[in-house]
Design a protein around this motif. Structure first.
Motif, mmCIF file in Angstrom:
data_model
loop_
_atom_site.group_PDB
_atom_site.id
_atom_site.type_symbol
_atom_site.label_atom_id
_atom_site.label_comp_id
_atom_site.label_asym_id
_atom_site.label_seq_id
_atom_site.Cartn_x
_atom_site.Cartn_y
_atom_site.Cartn_z
ATOM 1 N N ASP A 1 0.857 -1.193 0.000
ATOM 2 C CA ASP A 1 0.000 0.000 0.000
ATOM 3 C C ASP A 1 0.893 1.243 0.000
ATOM 4 O OD1 ASP A 1 -2.218 1.662 0.230
ATOM 5 O OD2 ASP A 1 -2.634 1.131 2.318
ATOM 6 N N PRO A 2 1.541 1.524 -1.146
ATOM 7 C CA PRO A 2 2.560 2.579 -1.200
ATOM 8 C C PRO A 2 2.110 3.954 -0.694
ATOM 9 C CG PRO A 2 2.530 1.340 -3.246
ATOM 10 C CD PRO A 2 1.362 0.880 -2.431
ATOM 11 N N LYS A 3 0.893 4.340 -0.992
ATOM 12 C CA LYS A 3 0.395 5.645 -0.549
ATOM 13 C C LYS A 3 -0.408 5.562 0.746
ATOM 14 C CE LYS A 3 -0.333 7.959 -4.994
ATOM 15 N NZ LYS A 3 -1.452 8.438 -5.842
ATOM 16 N N ALA A 4 -0.501 4.373 1.305
ATOM 17 C CA ALA A 4 -1.289 4.111 2.518
ATOM 18 C C ALA A 4 -2.766 4.440 2.323
ATOM 19 C CB ALA A 4 -0.714 4.856 3.718
ATOM 20 N N LEU A 5 -3.249 4.306 1.109
ATOM 21 C CA LEU A 5 -4.647 4.615 0.807
ATOM 22 C C LEU A 5 -5.604 3.639 1.486
ATOM 23 C CD1 LEU A 5 -4.272 5.288 -3.016
ATOM 24 C CD2 LEU A 5 -4.650 6.981 -1.224
ATOM 25 N N LEU B 1 -3.957 1.839 -9.390
ATOM 26 C CA LEU B 1 -3.217 2.648 -10.368
ATOM 27 C C LEU B 1 -1.896 3.168 -9.816
ATOM 28 C CD1 LEU B 1 -6.177 4.650 -11.929
ATOM 29 C CD2 LEU B 1 -4.913 2.742 -12.960
ATOM 30 N N SER B 2 -1.762 3.210 -8.504
ATOM 31 C CA SER B 2 -0.539 3.747 -7.906
ATOM 32 C C SER B 2 0.524 2.684 -7.639
ATOM 33 C CB SER B 2 -0.866 4.488 -6.607
ATOM 34 O OG SER B 2 -1.270 3.593 -5.600
ATOM 35 N N LEU B 3 0.194 1.414 -7.869
ATOM 36 C CA LEU B 3 1.176 0.359 -7.653
ATOM 37 C C LEU B 3 2.296 0.462 -8.691
ATOM 38 C CD1 LEU B 3 -1.081 -2.757 -6.988
ATOM 39 C CD2 LEU B 3 0.325 -1.529 -5.326
ATOM 40 N N PRO B 4 3.522 0.200 -8.293
ATOM 41 C CA PRO B 4 4.620 0.177 -9.263
ATOM 42 C C PRO B 4 4.359 -0.883 -10.341
ATOM 43 C CG PRO B 4 5.473 0.167 -7.022
ATOM 44 C CD PRO B 4 3.988 -0.023 -6.929
ATOM 45 N N ASP B 5 4.876 -0.656 -11.531
ATOM 46 C CA ASP B 5 4.636 -1.554 -12.661
ATOM 47 C C ASP B 5 5.059 -2.992 -12.396
ATOM 48 O OD1 ASP B 5 3.552 0.495 -14.140
ATOM 49 O OD2 ASP B 5 5.433 0.965 -15.162
ATOM 50 N N ILE C 1 -11.162 4.637 -3.918
ATOM 51 C CA ILE C 1 -9.861 4.501 -3.269
ATOM 52 C C ILE C 1 -9.137 3.263 -3.794
ATOM 53 C CG2 ILE C 1 -8.736 4.026 -1.046
ATOM 54 C CD1 ILE C 1 -10.990 5.817 0.200
ATOM 55 N N PHE C 2 -9.876 2.175 -3.983
ATOM 56 C CA PHE C 2 -9.287 0.941 -4.498
ATOM 57 C C PHE C 2 -8.703 1.163 -5.894
ATOM 58 C CE2 PHE C 2 -9.653 -3.035 -6.876
ATOM 59 C CZ PHE C 2 -8.918 -3.888 -6.077
#
Length: 89
Positions: free
Chosen positions: A7-11, A35-39, A29-30
């Motif tokens: 959860d890189p952005k802690a969303l 979309l914010s996960l690294p490739d 939020i999901f």
């Protein structure tokens, strides 16, 4: 980094802290989380980790419902739309 590898952005973590959050809010939020996960991240593995981390403690939380739905849809993908789904003469 605000969160961690799952959860890189802690969303997702923050969603569980929002009082009165709706399932629609959790879906938004999901999507932002996905979309914010690294490739190079295995999305299904990350989602499994989030389910293990959060769903047991809050099974009825709207985000828990969304996480389980996301996991279920990843395990049973369904084609939606496109030229193959249209009827032909």
């Amino acid at each position: 980094m605000k969160g961690d590898a799952l959860d890189p952005k802690a969303l997702i973590r923050e969603a569980y802290q929002i009082e009165g959050i709706t399932q629609a809010d959790c879906r938004t939020i999901f999507l932002d989380w996905a979309l914010s996960l690294p490739d190079d991240t295995d999305t299904q593995e990350a989602l499994n980790g989030l389910v293990e981390r959060y769903v047991g403690d809050a099974p009825d939380h709207p985000m828990s419902v969304v996480l389980r739905e996301g996991l279920e849809r990843m395990e049973n993908p369904r084609r939606r739309g496109g030229w193959r789904s249209r009827t032909r003469d």
